[in-house]
Design a protein around this motif. Structure first.
Motif, PDB file in Angstrom:
ATOM      1  N   HIS A 170      26.327  -0.942  -2.288  1.00  0.00           N
ATOM      2  CA  HIS A 170      26.051  -1.817  -3.419  1.00  0.00           C
ATOM      3  C   HIS A 170      25.523  -0.946  -4.556  1.00  0.00           C
ATOM      4  O   HIS A 170      24.592  -0.162  -4.364  1.00  0.00           O
TER       5      HIS A 170
ATOM      6  N   ASP B 294      32.669  -7.937  -7.297  1.00  0.00           N
ATOM      7  CA  ASP B 294      33.040  -7.513  -5.953  1.00  0.00           C
ATOM      8  C   ASP B 294      34.410  -6.852  -6.042  1.00  0.00           C
ATOM      9  O   ASP B 294      35.395  -7.492  -6.427  1.00  0.00           O
TER      10      ASP B 294
ATOM     11  N   TYR C  54      18.867 -11.251   0.146  1.00  0.00           N
ATOM     12  CA  TYR C  54      19.319 -11.763   1.444  1.00  0.00           C
ATOM     13  C   TYR C  54      18.292 -12.706   2.075  1.00  0.00           C
ATOM     14  O   TYR C  54      18.673 -13.677   2.741  1.00  0.00           O
TER      15      TYR C  54
ATOM     16  N   GLU D  30      29.111  -8.205   3.913  1.00  0.00           N
ATOM     17  CA  GLU D  30      28.139  -7.586   3.014  1.00  0.00           C
ATOM     18  C   GLU D  30      27.929  -6.095   3.296  1.00  0.00           C
ATOM     19  O   GLU D  30      27.237  -5.420   2.535  1.00  0.00           O
TER      20      GLU D  30
END
Length: 361
Positions: A183, A319, A136, A179
């Protein structure tokens, strides 16, 4: 579409009405009233102008249709060609008007506070959390956003148990709000010698940074504790008691900051994080009141949802919300996430357009 056109036509008429009012000397002399009208005019200007263009294109189509029975064959062919091009523009304008009718998220232009926490997977999860932090920050640097570290809890092997940082710049929240979630990483851990693929996870929370006017905090609702900063393994890193822990008594939210040498700086950072968490809590309550349809949207920020998998053996990033897979894991971890961001935004917009059409039907 007729219901949507009726709504847009009324907005276009209101735009014309405001324009006429602003030209009135009596209104122009009232500065507050003029400012109020100007703000309203700016909010609907693009939609009104799009509708006026739509009307103009419709008129051109009708004019060309009248030429389809012309005695001149070349003129008829030209009219057919013009109608085809104008119909394409008309469809594009219809889509644009629908998009402009969607309510804008007032949080989109805000800065963000990102919180990354290691989840299941022990030290490997901490290492992955550190990689997400780097991903990020690299993305932010590429887009000329400013990154400010607010709090970090590191491990001895270069991982992080938790890191909280701000990304500052226009539209930061509109880009990164998709986001939030779990994850997941699949790879052979650097801490493993057996060569078995493990699955670890980290959670990411992207919160719009709250301003002081967004959240008013009563000082009497706070308990503030001061203690000595510690680093990985618990060793003391400062010789003064500069670390700050703030507890918001009504909600039980606890925020700690210890990375600055100044007690005041740590308190200011902790208050920014607390204010943002309280703001987010109120937003979540509001979403619950809006009902299940709104909560199911891509941008709802469900922290428990597994959103993306980073598979090292296959060089693959997937994703799960939009079933998108890319085979450029190194590039993604180096900040190349725009492809995901753009397609997630498009999918979210499509969902909202469908919901709007259903409501208007």
């Amino acid at each position: 579409m007729s219901i949507i056109l009726d709504r847009v036509a009324r907005i276009a008429d209101r735009y014309d009405e405001i324009t006429a009012l602003m030209a009135d000397p009596a209104v122009a002399a009232d500065f507050a009233r003029l400012n109020e009208l100007d703000r309203e005019r700016q909010e609907i200007e693009e939609l009104a102008q799009t509708y006026r263009r739509y009307e103009h294109v419709q008129k051109q189509i009708e004019e060309n249709r009248s030429l389809l029975h012309d005695a001149d064959e070349e003129m008829r062919e030209l009219a057919e060609s013009e109608i085809e091009a104008l119909q394409e523009e008309l469809e594009a304008l219809e889509k644009q008007m629908k998009t402009l009718l969607l309510p804008k998220d007032p949080k989109d232009e805000k800065n963000v506070i990102v919180e990354i926490r290691a989840g299941t997977g022990g030290e490997e999860a901490s290492l992955f959390a550190a990689e997400l932090y780097r991903m990020y920050t690299r993305w932010a640097e590429a887009h000329r956003y400013k990154v400010e570290l607010l709090s970090i809890n590191e491990t001895g092997l270069g991982g992080v148990k938790e890191v909280i940082f701000a990304i500052k710049g226009k539209g930061a929240y509109s880009k990164l709000k998709y986001e939030s979630g779990v994850h997941r990483v699949q790879r052979v851990p650097v801490t493993e010698s057996a060569g078995r693929i493990h699955t670890s996870a980290a959670t990411v929370a992207v919160l719009p940074e709250a301003d002081e006017i967004d959240v008013v905090i009563n000082e009497n609702d706070l308990r503030i504790d001061i203690f000595r900063s510690s680093g990985p393994g618990g060793q003391s890193v400062n010789t003064t008691d500069s670390a700050v822990r703030i507890t918001h008594l009504p909600t039980g939210i606890v925020v700690s900051c210890q990375d600055e040498k100044s007690q005041l700086q740590n308190k200011l950072k902790a208050m920014r994080i607390l204010r943002t968490r309280l703001y987010e809590m109120e937003e979540q309550k509001r979403l619950e009141e809006l009902g299940a349809a709104r909560r199911s949207q891509i941008g709802s920020g469900d922290r428990s949802e597994k959103i993306r998998t980073y598979n090292f053996p296959q060089n693959r990033v997937t994703d799960h919300r939009i079933n998108k897979t890319v085979y450029q894991l190194d590039a993604v971890l180096d900040g190349a996430i725009d492809e995901f961001i753009e397609e997630l935004a498009a999918a979210d917009q499509a969902q909202r357009l469908e919901a709007m059409s259903t409501e208007l039907a």
